[in-house]
Scaffold this motif. Structure first.
Motif, mmCIF file in Angstrom:
data_model
loop_
_atom_site.group_PDB
_atom_site.id
_atom_site.type_symbol
_atom_site.label_atom_id
_atom_site.label_comp_id
_atom_site.label_asym_id
_atom_site.label_seq_id
_atom_site.Cartn_x
_atom_site.Cartn_y
_atom_site.Cartn_z
ATOM 1 N N PRO A 71 -12.844 67.882 34.179
ATOM 2 C CA PRO A 71 -13.139 69.411 33.239
ATOM 3 C C PRO A 71 -12.556 69.121 31.777
ATOM 4 O O PRO A 71 -11.704 68.337 31.578
ATOM 5 N N PRO A 72 -13.311 70.193 31.382
ATOM 6 C CA PRO A 72 -13.680 69.554 29.923
ATOM 7 C C PRO A 72 -12.453 70.607 29.588
ATOM 8 O O PRO A 72 -11.770 71.850 30.531
ATOM 9 N N HIS A 73 -11.364 70.514 28.061
ATOM 10 C CA HIS A 73 -10.427 71.449 28.202
ATOM 11 C C HIS A 73 -10.635 71.510 26.940
ATOM 12 O O HIS A 73 -10.550 71.027 25.853
ATOM 13 N N ILE A 74 -10.411 72.754 26.204
ATOM 14 C CA ILE A 74 -10.112 73.622 24.716
ATOM 15 C C ILE A 74 -9.125 72.910 24.195
ATOM 16 O O ILE A 74 -9.467 73.009 22.837
ATOM 17 N N SER A 75 -7.839 72.031 24.263
ATOM 18 C CA SER A 75 -7.023 71.338 23.831
ATOM 19 C C SER A 75 -7.017 69.971 24.175
ATOM 20 O O SER A 75 -6.104 69.303 23.135
ATOM 21 N N LEU A 107 -12.442 71.783 17.383
ATOM 22 C CA LEU A 107 -12.149 69.890 16.581
ATOM 23 C C LEU A 107 -11.109 70.814 15.339
ATOM 24 O O LEU A 107 -10.448 70.100 15.295
ATOM 25 N N GLU A 108 -11.895 70.981 14.617
ATOM 26 C CA GLU A 108 -11.259 71.291 12.970
ATOM 27 C C GLU A 108 -9.646 71.530 12.770
ATOM 28 O O GLU A 108 -8.775 72.233 12.637
ATOM 29 N N GLU A 109 -10.005 72.675 13.867
ATOM 30 C CA GLU A 109 -8.794 74.178 14.110
ATOM 31 C C GLU A 109 -8.110 72.949 14.771
ATOM 32 O O GLU A 109 -6.397 73.257 14.348
ATOM 33 N N ARG A 110 -8.166 72.238 15.842
ATOM 34 C CA ARG A 110 -6.863 71.891 17.176
ATOM 35 C C ARG A 110 -5.995 70.601 15.360
ATOM 36 O O ARG A 110 -5.210 70.541 15.926
ATOM 37 N N ARG A 111 -7.354 70.477 14.965
ATOM 38 C CA ARG A 111 -6.536 69.107 14.513
ATOM 39 C C ARG A 111 -5.915 69.623 13.058
ATOM 40 O O ARG A 111 -4.891 68.945 12.931
ATOM 41 N N ARG A 117 -2.791 77.597 22.514
ATOM 42 C CA ARG A 117 -1.597 77.831 23.977
ATOM 43 C C ARG A 117 -2.820 78.603 25.232
ATOM 44 O O ARG A 117 -1.898 79.041 26.760
ATOM 45 N N ASP A 118 -3.563 79.421 24.964
ATOM 46 C CA ASP A 118 -3.813 80.264 26.102
ATOM 47 C C ASP A 118 -5.944 81.012 25.561
ATOM 48 O O ASP A 118 -6.006 80.420 24.188
ATOM 49 N N ILE A 119 -6.425 81.359 26.078
ATOM 50 C CA ILE A 119 -7.886 82.106 25.899
ATOM 51 C C ILE A 119 -7.532 82.915 24.923
ATOM 52 O O ILE A 119 -8.202 82.965 23.463
#
Length: 175
Positions: A71-75, A107-111, A117-119
């Motif tokens: 499934p899609p995952h935020i991280s 994606l920008e924030e993740r990069r 870590r969580d919601i």
């Protein structure tokens, strides 16, 4: 009578060069599907990303063929379907109510700052102008926050309060 038959056939027939091109494409497509099934199915699902009925049919086909679809995952998810180590990961673009602007922000924030870590971390790091309750609910139901310490049912029962609390904190910080 013969002319009528020829005329009817001409309405749907291809000329020889056109038919030869289709044969080459069919052969190459079959070869890719046979030798690179994970990559092939990833590309197929990306080609019909907006059509949820077709995507679900392809996901079902993958599962019947032994190809794992996560499934899609935020991280971990990108905007579109992606494959890594023989596994397909659904993209955030396949989640209902998630727009392109928020996907780019995620994606920008993740990069910049690494995985979420969580919601709570997600809601605090993404500007509230990009977030809404319907989007968060769709992401929870799609599994975007799985394996982050809470079940989907737990998240569904508290996501509104989490989002409201983050919005209040950000407003208080501005003032």
């Amino acid at each position: 009578k013969i002319w009528d038959d020829v005329e009817k056939f001409a309405e749907y027939a291809f000329n020889k060069s056109h038919a030869a091109c289709y044969a080459i494409i069919a052969y190459r497509t079959a070869w890719l599907k046979a030798h690179y099934p994970v990559e092939f199915m990833t590309a197929m699902m990306n080609s019909i990303l907006g059509n949820n009925d077709k995507v679900s049919q392809y996901i079902d086909y993958c599962r019947r063929s032994g190809i794992q679809v996560l499934p899609p995952h935020i991280s971990y998810s990108e905007v579109r379907f992606s494959c890594k180590n023989g596994v397909i990961r659904m993209g955030l673009g396949g989640v209902k109510n998630v727009g392109t602007a928020v996907m780019e922000k995620i994606l920008e924030e993740r990069r910049k700052n690494g995985a979420f870590r969580d919601i709570f971390d997600f809601v605090n790091r993404i500007p509230t102008a990009y977030l809404n309750k319907r989007m968060i609910e769709s992401m929870i139901k799609a599994g975007s926050f799985d394996n982050m310490g809470a079940t989907r049912s737990q998240l569904l029962s508290v996501y509104e309060e989490i989002l409201d609390g983050a919005q209040h904190r950000k407003r208080d910080n501005l003032s």
